[in-house]
Design a protein around this motif. Structure first.
Motif, short mmCIF file in Angstrom:
data_model
loop_
_atom_site.label_atom_id
_atom_site.label_comp_id
_atom_site.label_asym_id
_atom_site.label_seq_id
_atom_site.Cartn_x
_atom_site.Cartn_y
_atom_site.Cartn_z
N LEU A 71 -17.61 -75.24 29.93
CA LEU A 71 -17.08 -74.93 28.60
C LEU A 71 -17.83 -75.70 27.53
N ALA A 72 -18.10 -76.97 27.77
CA ALA A 72 -18.82 -77.79 26.79
C ALA A 72 -20.21 -77.23 26.53
N PHE A 73 -20.88 -76.76 27.58
CA PHE A 73 -22.22 -76.18 27.41
C PHE A 73 -22.16 -74.89 26.59
N ILE A 74 -21.17 -74.05 26.87
CA ILE A 74 -21.01 -72.80 26.12
C ILE A 74 -20.77 -73.09 24.64
N VAL A 75 -19.89 -74.04 24.37
CA VAL A 75 -19.58 -74.40 22.98
C VAL A 75 -20.82 -74.95 22.29
N LEU A 76 -21.60 -75.75 23.01
CA LEU A 76 -22.85 -76.28 22.44
C LEU A 76 -23.81 -75.16 22.06
N ILE A 77 -23.95 -74.18 22.95
CA ILE A 77 -24.84 -73.05 22.67
C ILE A 77 -24.39 -72.29 21.43
#
Length: 304
Positions: A71-77
């Motif tokens: 989830l953190a990676f998706i939000v970062l993208i």
């Protein structure tokens, strides 16, 4: 002993704040280095990155059940894409038509773009002018360092900023796009004669700067968990001052200026919160009086 602990804690806090300022200041300094434009809408790209992170968290967490690192990676993208996209659109429709007009026209337009974005977000029903609580994307933990404490969010802020700054340095020094950026910053006409697509280079400069601001918005939301449409004004101004302090148009200078700003603000706020808010502007006045070109600025043409 307590004073020593207090100072260590403030240094940690100052590095965290400086990391967020550095990501915003890099966008200011890159754009100025290429097109000699002070993009006062840049702080609003920071705000848009925060809202994109906020929206993507609820979208992917609620609908797809994403959690933790995924989830953190998706939000970062999404923060990267939102910041880069709004910067590209702003450049194409607001700044590009004025590229060869008097510089004052672009400056006034930048202020107008900033106000338009802020009021548009305030009037847009799903967002509105009120504060929103930023979600906890990752569990927050406290790590003891002696008698001082550091949160995993602090490590994330400093680590993400460091990785992006190193990546930008590699891009500017050793990639074809980076070489083209340096060429355009030196002489646009000569760059055209050598076959460089100047407008493409300028567009990528805005996109990269906007993406960095978007990531800064995400990190700021995680660290200080509330967002609102005018949240980019103060950090944007302080990051601009950091860029001026370091030597606007100079990438290492922007980073140095940002960390000086972060440390100065943190130490000043520890004694008086109002002093912490005003210290940035005192530094700006001092720099303009003593060394107007900044710490690493040169008397010759500015470079990115």
């Amino acid at each position: 002993m307590m004073g020593s602990i207090f100072n260590v804690q403030q240094v940690i806090n100052g590095l965290q704040t400086g990391s967020i300022y550095a990501l915003i200041a890099l966008g200011y300094t890159m754009v100025y280095g290429i097109v000699r434009l002070i993009n006062f809408a840049h702080g609003d790209f920071f705000m848009i990155g925060a809202y994109a992170s906020y929206g993507s968290f609820f979208l992917f967490n609620s609908l797809l059940g994403a959690k933790g690192g995924t989830l953190a990676f998706i939000v970062l993208i999404f923060s990267v894409l939102a910041g880069g996209a709004v910067a590209a659109v702003t450049n194409r429709f607001a700044y590009r038509p004025l590229r060869y007009k008097p510089k004052l026209s672009s400056l006034i337009t930048a202020i107008g773009v900033s106000m338009f974005i802020e009021y548009f977000f305030s009037a847009f029903p799903p967002i509105g002018p009120s504060y929103k609580a930023f979600p906890e994307i990752l569990p927050k933990m406290q790590i003891a360092i002696g008698s001082a404490t550091i949160s995993n969010y602090t490590l994330i802020d400093i680590g993400v900023a460091a990785v992006l700054m190193i990546g930008l340095t590699v891009l500017v020094k050793w990639t074809p796009l980076g070489k083209a950026m340096r060429a355009v910053s030196q002489d646009k006409d000569a760059a055209k004669l050598m076959g460089i697509d100047v407008e493409r280079v300028i567009s990528w400069t805005f996109i990269i700067g906007g993406a960095f601001a978007g990531v800064a918005g995400l990190l700021n939301g995680m660290t200080y968990p509330r967002i609102f449409p005018y949240m980019g004004i103060q950090p944007g101004l302080k990051a601009f001052i950091a860029a001026v302090l370091g030597g606007i148009g100079n990438i290492p200078g922007a980073v140095i200026g940002a960390y000086i700003m972060g440390l100065a603000e943190t130490f000043a706020s520890a004694y008086n919160s109002l002093l912490g808010e005003g210290i940035a502007f005192a530094i700006l006045i001092l720099v303009l009086l003593v060394r107007p070109r900044g710490i690493l600025g040169e008397k010759t043409a500015d470079k990115i």
